[in-house]
Every structure is written in C-alpha cells, then in structure tokens.
Design a protein around this motif. Structure first.
Motif, mmCIF file in Angstrom:
data_model
loop_
_atom_site.group_PDB
_atom_site.id
_atom_site.type_symbol
_atom_site.label_atom_id
_atom_site.label_comp_id
_atom_site.label_asym_id
_atom_site.label_seq_id
_atom_site.Cartn_x
_atom_site.Cartn_y
_atom_site.Cartn_z
ATOM 1 N N HIS A 84 -13.300 -6.313 6.080
ATOM 2 C CA HIS A 84 -11.986 -5.663 6.106
ATOM 3 C C HIS A 84 -12.074 -4.335 6.844
ATOM 4 C CE1 HIS A 84 -10.265 -8.560 3.340
ATOM 5 N NE2 HIS A 84 -11.250 -8.341 2.470
ATOM 6 N N GLU B 284 -12.556 -4.834 10.599
ATOM 7 C CA GLU B 284 -11.303 -5.227 11.250
ATOM 8 C C GLU B 284 -10.395 -4.020 11.453
ATOM 9 O OE1 GLU B 284 -7.489 -8.137 10.386
ATOM 10 O OE2 GLU B 284 -9.419 -8.631 9.486
ATOM 11 N N LYS C 30 -0.727 -2.520 9.849
ATOM 12 C CA LYS C 30 -1.984 -3.264 9.704
ATOM 13 C C LYS C 30 -2.767 -2.769 8.490
ATOM 14 C CE LYS C 30 -2.313 -4.214 14.610
ATOM 15 N NZ LYS C 30 -2.986 -3.895 15.868
ATOM 16 N N ASP D 285 -1.508 -1.285 5.841
ATOM 17 C CA ASP D 285 -0.751 -1.707 4.665
ATOM 18 C C ASP D 285 -1.033 -3.175 4.340
ATOM 19 O OD1 ASP D 285 1.330 -1.308 2.614
ATOM 20 O OD2 ASP D 285 2.502 -2.699 3.861
ATOM 21 N N THR D 286 -1.077 -4.016 5.360
ATOM 22 C CA THR D 286 -1.383 -5.431 5.155
ATOM 23 C C THR D 286 -2.768 -5.603 4.555
ATOM 24 O OG1 THR D 286 0.043 -6.061 6.993
ATOM 25 C CG2 THR D 286 -1.619 -7.666 6.311
ATOM 26 N N GLN D 287 -3.756 -4.863 5.075
ATOM 27 C CA GLN D 287 -5.120 -4.953 4.564
ATOM 28 C C GLN D 287 -5.189 -4.488 3.106
ATOM 29 O OE1 GLN D 287 -7.999 -6.111 5.595
ATOM 30 N NE2 GLN D 287 -7.328 -6.754 7.614
ATOM 31 N N ARG E 165 -2.765 -4.382 0.865
ATOM 32 C CA ARG E 165 -2.092 -5.358 0.007
ATOM 33 C C ARG E 165 -2.953 -6.601 -0.207
ATOM 34 N NH1 ARG E 165 3.478 -4.312 -0.719
ATOM 35 N NH2 ARG E 165 4.162 -2.554 0.546
ATOM 36 N N ARG E 166 -3.618 -7.052 0.840
ATOM 37 C CA ARG E 166 -4.493 -8.215 0.728
ATOM 38 C C ARG E 166 -5.644 -7.932 -0.230
ATOM 39 N NH1 ARG E 166 -6.701 -9.604 6.140
ATOM 40 N NH2 ARG E 166 -4.542 -10.119 6.557
ATOM 41 N N ARG E 167 -6.256 -6.746 -0.105
ATOM 42 C CA ARG E 167 -7.374 -6.393 -0.988
ATOM 43 C C ARG E 167 -6.917 -6.281 -2.436
ATOM 44 N NH1 ARG E 167 -12.232 -4.194 1.108
ATOM 45 N NH2 ARG E 167 -12.799 -4.358 -1.068
ATOM 46 N N ALA F 152 -4.379 -7.827 -3.796
ATOM 47 C CA ALA F 152 -4.096 -9.192 -4.278
ATOM 48 C C ALA F 152 -5.395 -9.912 -4.632
ATOM 49 C CB ALA F 152 -3.325 -9.968 -3.214
ATOM 50 N N GLU F 153 -6.427 -9.739 -3.804
ATOM 51 C CA GLU F 153 -7.722 -10.358 -4.104
ATOM 52 C C GLU F 153 -8.307 -9.796 -5.400
ATOM 53 O OE1 GLU F 153 -10.111 -9.593 -0.665
ATOM 54 O OE2 GLU F 153 -9.022 -11.040 0.567
ATOM 55 N N GLN F 154 -8.183 -8.487 -5.583
ATOM 56 C CA GLN F 154 -8.716 -7.859 -6.792
ATOM 57 C C GLN F 154 -7.963 -8.343 -8.029
ATOM 58 O OE1 GLN F 154 -8.504 -3.609 -6.800
ATOM 59 N NE2 GLN F 154 -9.601 -3.406 -8.713
#
Length: 122
Positions: A4, A7, A37, A39-41, A43-45, A47-49
């Motif tokens: 992450h 990227e 970008k 913010d997307t990262q 939010r993704r992290r 959600a994974e957590q």
C-alpha cells in the motif's frame, strides 16, 4: 515497505512529475487527484482491518481511542499531505501560510488521537 505504501509513493512521485511537466496552473487538480488516491487507500485499509476484527482478530482499538495502527496510518497520511499543503501555504502567504498549514496538521492529528473511537459490533 508495504505494498500500500509503495503504491502511494509511486502515485506521489507521479503527481510531482506531472506537476513539473504541467506547471503550477494544474497544481490544485493534481493535489485533489492524489488526495482521492490516499483516501481510497485509507478506506481500503480500514475496511481490511474491520474485516479482520470481525473475523476474530484482535480487538484493537477497543480501549476508547484509536489503536497504534490507526494513529500511525493517520499520521503518515497527514505528513504526505503536508508537503503540498505547505507549498500552497508558502506560495500564497509566505511563512505565515506555512505556520497556519502546520498548525492545522498538528490540530488534526491531536484531535484524531483524543477523540473517542467508535465501537462497532459490541
């Protein structure tokens, strides 16, 4: 370095390169794109957590405040965003703009660590 973070670093380098090629008139659009970008990262992290916690992972962050990973991630994001914010502040208001930018960054980080963490699923 995590995938992450790698990227985001590539995206940041590309944004800086594009800024150099396109000029200052596109700076705001480039910063907005990079912020999206990031913010997307983030939010993704998150959600994974959350998915990990729901599936029986450690109950991190249940003590009333953000856990270490959340604080660290938030601090990294604000420091990455500090670069263009500082530049914009200096260009528009000199040293005063720089100080105001960093006061805002500091305030956001302090607020993030002091505000209670929302509990879900309890």
């Amino acid at each position: 370095m995590e995938p992450h973070a790698q990227e985001l670093k590539k995206d940041f380098d590309a944004t800086l390169k594009a800024r150099g090629e396109l000029g200052a008139e596109y700076e705001a659009a480039l910063v907005d794109s990079f912020i999206e970008k990031v913010d997307t990262q983030v939010r993704r992290r998150l959600a994974e957590q959350r998915l990990h916690e729901v599936r029986g992972g450690p109950a991190a962050g249940r003590s009333g405040g953000p856990n270490f990973a959340e604080r660290f991630g938030f601090a990294i994001v604000t420091l990455v965003l500090a670069i263009p914010l500082s530049a914009i502040g200096v260009v528009n208001a000199g040293l005063t703009g720089l100080l105001i930018s960093w006061a805002g960054i500091l305030g956001v980080n302090l607020a993030h660590t002091k505000l209670p963490h929302r509990h879900t699923g309890d």
